[in-house]
Design an enzyme around this catalytic site. Sequence first.
Site, PDB file in Angstrom:
ATOM      1  N   LYS A   8       0.802  -1.343   0.012  1.00  0.00           N
ATOM      2  CA  LYS A   8       0.112  -0.073  -0.056  1.00  0.00           C
ATOM      3  C   LYS A   8       0.978   1.225  -0.074  1.00  0.00           C
ATOM      4  O   LYS A   8       0.764   2.142  -0.814  1.00  0.00           O
ATOM      5  CB  LYS A   8      -1.049   0.144   1.162  1.00  0.00           C
ATOM      6  CG  LYS A   8      -2.080  -0.999   1.247  1.00  0.00           C
ATOM      7  CD  LYS A   8      -2.803  -0.974   2.433  1.00  0.00           C
ATOM      8  CE  LYS A   8      -2.327  -0.985   3.902  1.00  0.00           C
ATOM      9  NZ  LYS A   8      -1.683  -2.209   4.238  1.00  0.00           N
ATOM     10  N   ARG A  83      -9.621   1.778   8.413  1.00  0.00           N
ATOM     11  CA  ARG A  83      -9.268   0.443   8.817  1.00  0.00           C
ATOM     12  C   ARG A  83     -10.459  -0.474   9.735  1.00  0.00           C
ATOM     13  O   ARG A  83     -10.302  -1.351   9.958  1.00  0.00           O
ATOM     14  CB  ARG A  83      -8.113   0.402   9.543  1.00  0.00           C
ATOM     15  CG  ARG A  83      -6.974  -0.038   9.087  1.00  0.00           C
ATOM     16  CD  ARG A  83      -5.602   0.186   9.979  1.00  0.00           C
ATOM     17  NE  ARG A  83      -4.716  -0.565   9.897  1.00  0.00           N
ATOM     18  CZ  ARG A  83      -3.541  -0.039   9.270  1.00  0.00           C
ATOM     19  NH1 ARG A  83      -3.123   1.020   8.702  1.00  0.00           N
ATOM     20  NH2 ARG A  83      -2.387  -0.857   9.448  1.00  0.00           N
ATOM     21  N   ARG A 118      11.322  -5.211   4.492  1.00  0.00           N
ATOM     22  CA  ARG A 118      10.989  -3.859   4.409  1.00  0.00           C
ATOM     23  C   ARG A 118      11.837  -2.930   5.088  1.00  0.00           C
ATOM     24  O   ARG A 118      12.214  -3.242   6.185  1.00  0.00           O
ATOM     25  CB  ARG A 118       9.372  -3.615   4.889  1.00  0.00           C
ATOM     26  CG  ARG A 118       9.116  -2.382   4.856  1.00  0.00           C
ATOM     27  CD  ARG A 118       7.570  -1.837   4.608  1.00  0.00           C
ATOM     28  NE  ARG A 118       6.969  -2.459   5.950  1.00  0.00           N
ATOM     29  CZ  ARG A 118       5.772  -2.488   5.913  1.00  0.00           C
ATOM     30  NH1 ARG A 118       4.800  -2.105   4.897  1.00  0.00           N
ATOM     31  NH2 ARG A 118       4.853  -2.721   6.859  1.00  0.00           N
ATOM     32  N   ARG A 151      10.961  -0.821  10.618  1.00  0.00           N
ATOM     33  CA  ARG A 151      10.048  -0.755  11.648  1.00  0.00           C
ATOM     34  C   ARG A 151       9.769  -1.707  12.907  1.00  0.00           C
ATOM     35  O   ARG A 151       9.966  -2.756  12.647  1.00  0.00           O
ATOM     36  CB  ARG A 151       8.433  -0.537  11.068  1.00  0.00           C
ATOM     37  CG  ARG A 151       8.002   0.613  10.433  1.00  0.00           C
ATOM     38  CD  ARG A 151       6.985   0.701   9.428  1.00  0.00           C
ATOM     39  NE  ARG A 151       5.933   0.041  10.156  1.00  0.00           N
ATOM     40  CZ  ARG A 151       4.538  -0.138   9.446  1.00  0.00           C
ATOM     41  NH1 ARG A 151       4.303   0.521   8.401  1.00  0.00           N
ATOM     42  NH2 ARG A 151       3.431  -0.616  10.258  1.00  0.00           N
ATOM     43  N   ARG A 162      -0.763  -8.289  13.143  1.00  0.00           N
ATOM     44  CA  ARG A 162      -1.323  -7.410  12.388  1.00  0.00           C
ATOM     45  C   ARG A 162      -2.369  -7.993  11.227  1.00  0.00           C
ATOM     46  O   ARG A 162      -3.327  -7.338  10.898  1.00  0.00           O
ATOM     47  CB  ARG A 162      -0.291  -6.647  11.854  1.00  0.00           C
ATOM     48  CG  ARG A 162       0.231  -5.609  12.738  1.00  0.00           C
ATOM     49  CD  ARG A 162       1.609  -4.929  12.404  1.00  0.00           C
ATOM     50  NE  ARG A 162       1.660  -4.234  11.190  1.00  0.00           N
ATOM     51  CZ  ARG A 162       2.735  -3.931  10.241  1.00  0.00           C
ATOM     52  NH1 ARG A 162       3.704  -4.509  10.852  1.00  0.00           N
ATOM     53  NH2 ARG A 162       2.366  -3.228   9.188  1.00  0.00           N
TER      54      ARG A 162
HETATM   55  P1  AMP Z   1       0.410   1.031   8.903  1.00  0.00           P
HETATM   56  O1  AMP Z   1       1.648   1.926   8.830  1.00  0.00           O
HETATM   57  O2  AMP Z   1      -0.549   1.718   8.193  1.00  0.00           O
HETATM   58  O3  AMP Z   1       0.738  -0.376   8.744  1.00  0.00           O
HETATM   59  O4  AMP Z   1       0.060   1.374  10.689  1.00  0.00           O
HETATM   60  C1  AMP Z   1       0.746   1.037  11.510  1.00  0.00           C
HETATM   61  C2  AMP Z   1      -0.206   0.987  12.764  1.00  0.00           C
HETATM   62  O5  AMP Z   1      -0.696   2.076  13.392  1.00  0.00           O
HETATM   63  C3  AMP Z   1      -1.091  -0.250  12.861  1.00  0.00           C
HETATM   64  O6  AMP Z   1      -0.835  -1.210  13.019  1.00  0.00           O
HETATM   65  C4  AMP Z   1      -2.128   0.472  13.819  1.00  0.00           C
HETATM   66  O7  AMP Z   1      -1.633   0.151  15.163  1.00  0.00           O
HETATM   67  C5  AMP Z   1      -1.888   1.834  13.686  1.00  0.00           C
HETATM   68  N1  AMP Z   1      -2.852   2.679  12.602  1.00  0.00           N
HETATM   69  C6  AMP Z   1      -2.729   3.247  11.506  1.00  0.00           C
HETATM   70  N2  AMP Z   1      -3.560   3.458  10.741  1.00  0.00           N
HETATM   71  C7  AMP Z   1      -4.622   3.068  11.561  1.00  0.00           C
HETATM   72  C8  AMP Z   1      -6.102   3.233  11.416  1.00  0.00           C
HETATM   73  N3  AMP Z   1      -6.664   3.831  10.336  1.00  0.00           N
HETATM   74  N4  AMP Z   1      -6.832   2.946  12.448  1.00  0.00           N
HETATM   75  C9  AMP Z   1      -6.399   2.435  13.789  1.00  0.00           C
HETATM   76  N5  AMP Z   1      -4.991   2.054  13.963  1.00  0.00           N
HETATM   77  C10 AMP Z   1      -4.222   2.672  12.789  1.00  0.00           C
END
Ligand code: AMP
Length: 209
Positions: A8, A83, A118, A151, A162
């Site tokens: 993404k 999400r 990554r 990360r 996740r």
């Molecule tokens: P990402 O970088 O999109 O994979 O997000 C990393 C982490 O941030 C996720 O595993 C969640 O803990 C939190 N997070 C990011 N976006 C959201 C969202 N829209 N709703 C809830 N938690 C989020």
Amino acid sequence: MGPPGAGKGTQAQFICREHNIPQISTGDMLRNAIAEGTTLGLRAKAIMERGELVSDDVILELVRERLRQPDCVAGCLFDGFPRTVGQADGMRELDISVDVVVELQISDSLIIRRISGRRVHEASGRVYHIEFNPPKVDNVDDVTWQPLVQRHDDSETVVRARVEVYREQTAPLIEYYKRSGVKYYEIDGEATVNEIRQNISDLLKTADT
Ligand code: AMP
């Protein structure tokens, strides 16, 4: 849309460059809040490290604030948002309309391989992969020449959590959007970075939004 490791963030960068719109990544916004040591960051840190979701209220407030910035007037691309069904409903209440949903589909076995390779440039959120999308120079960001990092939540245990969270809380949005009448595109997320980029670019040209 797509599980962790689907690509993404990588594809979002290409789309935003091509269409000249900002990328709104709630994950990047939360990581910035953690780096800045804000109250929100302190609260979100433990949740993110477990691979769970930050509450809908907090996320919707973040997005609402971000959309007030002038760079969003011509639209934007959401990466990692919404999400949950609650967040999608919240968007409707805020009058944020969705034109197109792109879903990147990828098998569980590839997720771990993608995530373990990554690397990210923390300040900008630029994403690389040591095998599939390497930087020009090993472990260094192409633009700033600063070091890349892995990360914290990219460890195998957290990634599995996740993926579980994605299946339970985010995947219901697939039906939600398919039923809502927005343009919904399913893309093979297992192709190469460039193939996926081309496929999305072609589809968005026909989307005529
Ligand atoms: P990402 O970088 O999109 O994979 O997000 C990393 C982490 O941030 C996720 O595993 C969640 O803990 C939190 N997070 C990011 N976006 C959201 C969202 N829209 N709703 C809830 N938690 C989020």
